[in-house]
Scaffold this active site. Structure first.
Site, PDB file in Angstrom:
ATOM      1  N   VAL A  12      -0.043   2.454   2.587  1.00 54.24           N
ATOM      2  CA  VAL A  12      -1.226   1.718   2.120  1.00 54.24           C
ATOM      3  C   VAL A  12      -2.427   1.861   3.052  1.00 54.24           C
ATOM      4  O   VAL A  12      -3.471   1.272   2.806  1.00 54.24           O
ATOM      5  CB  VAL A  12      -0.925   0.222   1.890  1.00 54.24           C
ATOM      6  CG1 VAL A  12       0.096   0.053   0.780  1.00 54.24           C
ATOM      7  CG2 VAL A  12      -0.463  -0.450   3.164  1.00 54.24           C
ATOM      8  N   LEU A  14      -4.778   1.263   6.301  1.00 50.92           N
ATOM      9  CA  LEU A  14      -5.072   0.111   7.171  1.00 50.92           C
ATOM     10  C   LEU A  14      -5.675  -1.005   6.317  1.00 50.92           C
ATOM     11  O   LEU A  14      -6.849  -1.322   6.397  1.00 50.92           O
ATOM     12  CB  LEU A  14      -6.020   0.549   8.281  1.00 50.92           C
ATOM     13  CG  LEU A  14      -6.182  -0.364   9.490  1.00 50.92           C
ATOM     14  CD1 LEU A  14      -4.842  -0.776  10.068  1.00 50.92           C
ATOM     15  CD2 LEU A  14      -6.996   0.324  10.556  1.00 50.92           C
ATOM     16  N   HIS A  15      -4.843  -1.572   5.434  1.00 53.02           N
ATOM     17  CA  HIS A  15      -5.285  -2.616   4.515  1.00 53.02           C
ATOM     18  C   HIS A  15      -4.389  -3.833   4.627  1.00 53.02           C
ATOM     19  O   HIS A  15      -3.228  -3.728   4.998  1.00 53.02           O
ATOM     20  CB  HIS A  15      -5.260  -2.106   3.071  1.00 53.02           C
ATOM     21  CG  HIS A  15      -6.242  -1.009   2.827  1.00 53.02           C
ATOM     22  ND1 HIS A  15      -7.596  -1.221   2.787  1.00 53.02           N
ATOM     23  CD2 HIS A  15      -6.077   0.316   2.651  1.00 53.02           C
ATOM     24  CE1 HIS A  15      -8.210  -0.075   2.587  1.00 53.02           C
ATOM     25  NE2 HIS A  15      -7.316   0.882   2.506  1.00 53.02           N
ATOM     26  N   ALA A  16      -4.902  -4.981   4.279  1.00 54.14           N
ATOM     27  CA  ALA A  16      -4.186  -6.263   4.180  1.00 54.14           C
ATOM     28  C   ALA A  16      -3.205  -6.497   5.318  1.00 54.14           C
ATOM     29  O   ALA A  16      -3.617  -6.772   6.429  1.00 54.14           O
ATOM     30  CB  ALA A  16      -3.531  -6.383   2.823  1.00 54.14           C
ATOM     31  N   PRO A  18      -1.007  -4.517   7.130  1.00 55.61           N
ATOM     32  CA  PRO A  18      -1.104  -3.679   8.334  1.00 55.61           C
ATOM     33  C   PRO A  18      -2.355  -3.987   9.161  1.00 55.61           C
ATOM     34  O   PRO A  18      -2.305  -3.988  10.391  1.00 55.61           O
ATOM     35  CB  PRO A  18      -1.149  -2.257   7.781  1.00 55.61           C
ATOM     36  CG  PRO A  18      -0.506  -2.339   6.452  1.00 55.61           C
ATOM     37  CD  PRO A  18      -0.843  -3.702   5.922  1.00 55.61           C
TER      38      PRO A  18
END
Length: 87
Positions: A12, A14-16, A18
């Protein structure tokens, strides 16, 4: 000032979640820490800043730190990214 380039390889990017792990790790250090993608540089301790970069799988980023623990900060963040944020 200490810098290191790395590739984000988790599914995914570098989102939410992480990004939250990344910011928590960055906040463990006294140094100023930034993440750079293309021509944009944001504070690595800011969730909105990090999310605004839109880092996806396979994206190269540069970690930049300046301060008394700069090398340790960059090493810890690079290890977190290379370990796919523990996922």
């Amino acid at each position: 000032m200490y810098t290191q380039e790395i590739i984000v390889n988790n599914e995914v990017g570098l989102h939410a979640r992480p990004a939250t792990f990344f910011i928590q790790k960055a906040n463990e250090f006294k140094s100023g820490i930034w993440v750079e993608k293309d021509d944009r540089r944001v504070n690595a301790k800011s969730l909105l800043g990090v999310l605004s970069l839109g880092v996806t799988k396979g994206t190269g980023i540069t970690l930049i730190a300046d301060g008394s623990d700069e090398k340790a900060a960059v090493a810890a963040l690079a290890a977190l990214v290379n370990d796919n944020f523990g996922e």
